[in-house]
Design an enzyme around this catalytic site. Structure first.
Site, PDB file in Angstrom:
ATOM      1  N   CYS A 152      -0.950  -0.776   3.252  1.00 32.29           N
ATOM      2  CA  CYS A 152      -1.793  -1.449   4.254  1.00 32.29           C
ATOM      3  C   CYS A 152      -1.809  -0.672   5.565  1.00 32.29           C
ATOM      4  O   CYS A 152      -2.861  -0.497   6.182  1.00 32.29           O
ATOM      5  CB  CYS A 152      -1.316  -2.881   4.496  1.00 32.29           C
ATOM      6  SG  CYS A 152      -1.410  -3.929   3.022  1.00 32.29           S
ATOM      7  N   THR A 153      -0.654  -0.197   5.975  1.00 30.96           N
ATOM      8  CA  THR A 153      -0.583   0.579   7.219  1.00 30.96           C
ATOM      9  C   THR A 153      -1.420   1.844   7.089  1.00 30.96           C
ATOM     10  O   THR A 153      -2.198   2.177   7.995  1.00 30.96           O
ATOM     11  CB  THR A 153       0.879   0.908   7.569  1.00 30.96           C
ATOM     12  OG1 THR A 153       1.591  -0.312   7.771  1.00 30.96           O
ATOM     13  CG2 THR A 153       0.966   1.756   8.826  1.00 30.96           C
TER      14      THR A 153
END
Length: 153
Positions: A46-47
């Site tokens: 996600c990052t």
């Protein structure tokens, strides 16, 4: 069931990381919206995905596209993550009722209690022009988003 291309996008109002309400319909007639559902703040995939969006945000803004990140995280964790990563686009909390917006788009993972990686491009009239869902651990092909954005009227 996932929202399909050509369908009217389900409207919603969620709080951003400053606890300010953001409604999908508030962009109608003025901006396209790229909805980026993701499992959890601070997770590796996600990052990486949202940092790429951050780094390419000017490209979306030139095309009058508002990026909205959506997860089941609390506004508090989203604020910390946005500050840490320098995100300059809203991260919205679908925390309570837990995952209700993710459910309306067909991307809520009931088994894990999180949103799958769903991406929806909504045009100015509120119609879905691009839709993709990736399961847990499956990163997205962001090049496909850019092609969909380039094809917008």
């Amino acid at each position: 069931m996932m929202v399909e291309v050509g369908a009217l996008a389900p409207d919603f109002t969620l709080s951003d990381y400053d606890k300010q309400p953001v409604s999908l319909s508030s962009f109608r007639g003025t901006r396209h919206v790229l909805l980026v559902f993701y499992p959890f703040a601070f997770s590796g995939t996600c990052t990486g995905e949202l940092c790429r969006v951050r780094d390419e945000l000017a490209e979306y803004e030139r095309e009058a596209v508002q990026v909205l990140g959506v997860s089941v995280d609390t506004p508090f964790s989203l604020k910390a993550w946005a500050k840490e990563q320098g995100y300059q686009f809203p991260l919205l909390s679908d925390f309570w009722p837990h995952g209700s917006v993710a459910r309306s788009y067909g991307v809520f993972n009931e088994k894990s209690g999180m949103a799958n990686r769903g991406t929806f491009l909504v045009d100015r009239s509120g119609v879905v022009r691009y839709a993709e869902v990736n399961g847990p651990g499956e990163p997205r092909d962001q090049g496909a988003w850019k092609k969909a954005v380039a094809a917008l009227p």
